[in-house]
Design an enzyme around this catalytic site. Structure first.
Site, short mmCIF file in Angstrom:
data_model
loop_
_atom_site.label_atom_id
_atom_site.label_comp_id
_atom_site.label_asym_id
_atom_site.label_seq_id
_atom_site.Cartn_x
_atom_site.Cartn_y
_atom_site.Cartn_z
N PHE A 129 30.37 -17.18 18.70
CA PHE A 129 29.37 -15.83 18.38
C PHE A 129 29.69 -15.15 19.81
O PHE A 129 30.22 -15.30 20.54
CB PHE A 129 28.18 -16.39 18.23
CG PHE A 129 27.62 -17.36 18.98
CD1 PHE A 129 27.08 -16.83 20.17
CD2 PHE A 129 27.35 -18.79 18.92
CE1 PHE A 129 26.13 -17.56 21.19
CE2 PHE A 129 26.65 -19.57 19.71
CZ PHE A 129 26.02 -18.84 21.08
N TYR A 172 29.79 -19.35 34.02
CA TYR A 172 28.31 -19.29 33.77
C TYR A 172 27.54 -20.43 34.49
O TYR A 172 26.21 -20.38 34.36
CB TYR A 172 28.38 -19.54 32.26
CG TYR A 172 28.57 -18.08 31.81
CD1 TYR A 172 27.61 -17.10 31.67
CD2 TYR A 172 29.79 -17.86 31.10
CE1 TYR A 172 28.05 -15.82 31.02
CE2 TYR A 172 30.34 -16.68 30.51
CZ TYR A 172 29.38 -15.78 30.58
OH TYR A 172 29.67 -14.45 29.95
C1 LIG Z 1 33.68 -11.84 34.09
C2 LIG Z 1 33.08 -10.62 34.14
C3 LIG Z 1 31.98 -10.31 33.45
C4 LIG Z 1 32.62 -10.61 35.77
O1 LIG Z 1 32.02 -9.30 35.97
P1 LIG Z 1 31.69 -8.70 37.43
O2 LIG Z 1 30.43 -7.67 37.36
O3 LIG Z 1 32.88 -8.55 38.15
O4 LIG Z 1 31.08 -10.06 38.22
P2 LIG Z 1 30.15 -10.02 39.48
O5 LIG Z 1 30.57 -8.90 40.57
O6 LIG Z 1 28.64 -9.91 39.16
O7 LIG Z 1 30.40 -11.35 39.91
C5 LIG Z 1 29.41 -12.40 39.64
C6 LIG Z 1 29.88 -13.82 40.24
O8 LIG Z 1 30.88 -14.27 39.16
C7 LIG Z 1 32.12 -14.34 39.90
N1 LIG Z 1 33.39 -14.29 38.83
C8 LIG Z 1 33.51 -12.89 38.60
N2 LIG Z 1 34.50 -13.12 37.62
C9 LIG Z 1 34.87 -14.34 37.49
C10 LIG Z 1 35.92 -14.96 36.71
N3 LIG Z 1 36.69 -14.50 36.10
N4 LIG Z 1 35.83 -16.47 36.97
C11 LIG Z 1 35.06 -16.96 37.68
N5 LIG Z 1 34.20 -16.41 38.46
C12 LIG Z 1 34.15 -15.21 38.45
C13 LIG Z 1 32.07 -13.70 41.07
O9 LIG Z 1 32.94 -14.46 42.05
C14 LIG Z 1 30.56 -13.74 41.46
O10 LIG Z 1 30.20 -14.99 42.03
P3 LIG Z 1 29.07 -15.18 43.20
O11 LIG Z 1 27.83 -14.35 42.72
O12 LIG Z 1 28.92 -16.77 43.02
O13 LIG Z 1 29.72 -14.70 44.31
C15 LIG Z 1 34.07 -9.40 34.20
O14 LIG Z 1 35.20 -9.68 34.97
C16 LIG Z 1 34.58 -9.23 32.81
O15 LIG Z 1 33.88 -8.33 32.09
N6 LIG Z 1 35.59 -9.87 32.38
C17 LIG Z 1 36.50 -9.64 30.97
C18 LIG Z 1 35.41 -10.10 29.80
C19 LIG Z 1 34.75 -11.65 30.17
O16 LIG Z 1 35.71 -12.49 30.53
N7 LIG Z 1 33.63 -11.71 29.58
C20 LIG Z 1 32.86 -13.01 29.98
C21 LIG Z 1 33.13 -13.94 29.23
S1 LIG Z 1 32.12 -13.94 27.62
#
Ligand SMILES: CC(C)(COP(=O)(O)OP(=O)(O)OC[C@H]1O[C@@H](n2cnc3c(N)ncnc32)[C@H](O)[C@@H]1OP(=O)(O)O)[C@@H](O)C(=O)NCCC(=O)NCCS
Length: 385
Positions: free
Chosen positions: A385, A104
């Site tokens: 939450f 985040y």
């Molecule tokens: C984490 C999650 C929401 C990422 O969604 P996504 O659609 O693949 O993300 P995006 O393609 O929009 O990437 C957004 C950015 O986050 C980064 N990112 C994605 N997953 C990441 C992770 N697990 N850790 C760190 N960075 C991450 C990407 O590299 C990208 O960075 P950039 O824009 O600086 O290049 C998805 O993998 C997921 O749902 N994971 C399981 C649930 C979870 O962890 N939810 C969030 C916690 S509340």
């Protein structure tokens, strides 16, 4: 869909209904691939305590993208939509607990509060101050707790940055709900209330997880939530640490300035693990900085960088409790994330300078900011939450 991207939430109707009762439908964003939902992000409309009092805050929750659609920018799009929506709604800040803490920062969130997980072996649980003779403890039902607990919680909430208001529905569907399939080793939730001078003054929700090995007790007490008025809170812990037939006390999400650290006769026997809890994002920097109170009068000028919401970037002068745009020379340069770290009083500017996250542009500015943002208690968020 939320259950799916979090991998294994029970997706039955009862669990879904329980969750949906607290999250207004219009506060959930969904990402679509054609007709199908492939990701989402929600926001509880919180009143979150900040230094000085409660403030409207988006409590960001259930963020995720289906494994079939990851790494295509869907999270970026969701965060953009959500923060724009939060700003339109006039909520100056957003806050969240991150399942993965690395995600985040790019959206402007900063670590704003720490929490402590405690493990304490039985036998080292003596408390130093003598017991307060004017307190009694009674066990109450989850039904009676609906009346007794919220006023105590509210007193603590209003003096503690990082806590949010709970509706009756929130209490019923979360703290005071105890479905058998969510019990740790089948142990039911107990509620203890400490009365001080005949008045409810502190409470604990806890489980007694009983286990025996070779006729010896290896069970534990799991404290889910415990809080109360000063003084009564310690009596509550005296009660909890007195529960017999267990070998360990465990508590998650304790405040880092918990009085137990001082009250335990053997504090080093309490193993405390610190971790990040609440992250805060200033969505409207001017409104957010003007909404909290300050512990000093001396003006301070912040040069704020914000790449995700560039409308916040620029120089902000805090004076007389109000933040406004200024052309004055800046005292500190920092990303909006670090303004989030300072905001609830969880971290000081000086420690962020030492961490290389804040630049001091004028000598002594970090020390001045330390005074300005200081709070008598550390921020605390007792619930994920
Ligand atoms: C984490 C999650 C929401 C990422 O969604 P996504 O659609 O693949 O993300 P995006 O393609 O929009 O990437 C957004 C950015 O986050 C980064 N990112 C994605 N997953 C990441 C992770 N697990 N850790 C760190 N960075 C991450 C990407 O590299 C990208 O960075 P950039 O824009 O600086 O290049 C998805 O993998 C997921 O749902 N994971 C399981 C649930 C979870 O962890 N939810 C969030 C916690 S509340």
């Amino acid at each position: 869909m939320i259950g799916h991207y979090f991998g294994g939430w029970p997706a039955d109707d009862a669990a879904t209904e329980r969750f949906a009762r607290n999250l207004p439908f219009e506060r959930v964003h969904a990402a679509f691939d054609g007709e199908a939902i492939v990701g989402g992000a929600g926001a509880f409309p919180f009143q979150l305590t900040v230094p000085g009092g409660p403030l409207a805050c988006a409590g960001v929750t259930v963020v995720g993208v289906l494994p079939t659609h990851r790494r295509r920018g869907i999270l970026n799009a969701l965060m953009r939509e959500q923060l724009d929506d939060v700003r339109r709604r006039g909520e100056p800040i957003a806050a969240l607990w991150a399942s993965e803490e690395g995600i985040y920062r790019r959206y402007g969130y900063g670590m704003a509060a720490l929490g402590a997980e405690m493990t304490l072996p039985r036998g080292h649980h003596a408390l130093r101050p003598p017991a307060d003779g004017d307190t009694t403890v009674r066990l109450v039902s989850l039904q009676d707790a609906k009346e007794l607990l919220p006023p105590i919680y509210d007193r603590v909430r209003l003096r503690t940055a990082g806590m949010y208001e709970r509706s009756a529905t929130w209490w019923e569907s979360r703290q005071l709900d105890d479905p058998p399939d969510r019990r740790e080793d089948g142990a039911a939730k107990n509620v203890a209330v400490v009365e001080h001078g005949g008045r409810p003054a502190a409470y604990a929700l806890y489980r007694v997880v009983s286990k025996w090995e070779a006729a010896a007790n290896v069970g534990h007490v799991r404290v889910i939530e415990a809080m109360g008025d000063d003084g009564a809170e310690l009596e509550l812990w005296r009660y909890l640490l007195g529960v017999d037939w267990i070998s360990t006390f465990r508590a998650d999400h304790l405040p880092v300035d918990h009085p137990l650290v001082h009250a335990l006769v053997n504090p080093r026997r309490a193993v405390l693990r610190l971790y990040d809890t609440l992250f805060v994002r200033l969505v409207d920097v001017g409104a957010a900085l003007s909404a909290r109170s300050y512990a000093g009068e001396e003006p301070l000028v912040l040069e704020v960088a914000d790449t995700f919401l560039p409308g916040n970037a620029g120089r902000w002068r805090i004076a007389g409790g109000v933040a406004g745009r200024t052309d004055d020379e800046a005292d500190l340069a920092l990303d909006v994330n670090e303004v989030g770290s300072l905001y609830l009083g969880g971290f000081g500017a000086s420690e962020l300078v030492r961490a290389g996250l804040v630049r001091e542009l004028r000598e002594g500015a970090a020390a001045r900011a330390d005074v300005l943002f200081a709070t008598p208690r550390k921020p605390w968020c007792p619930e994920i939450f």
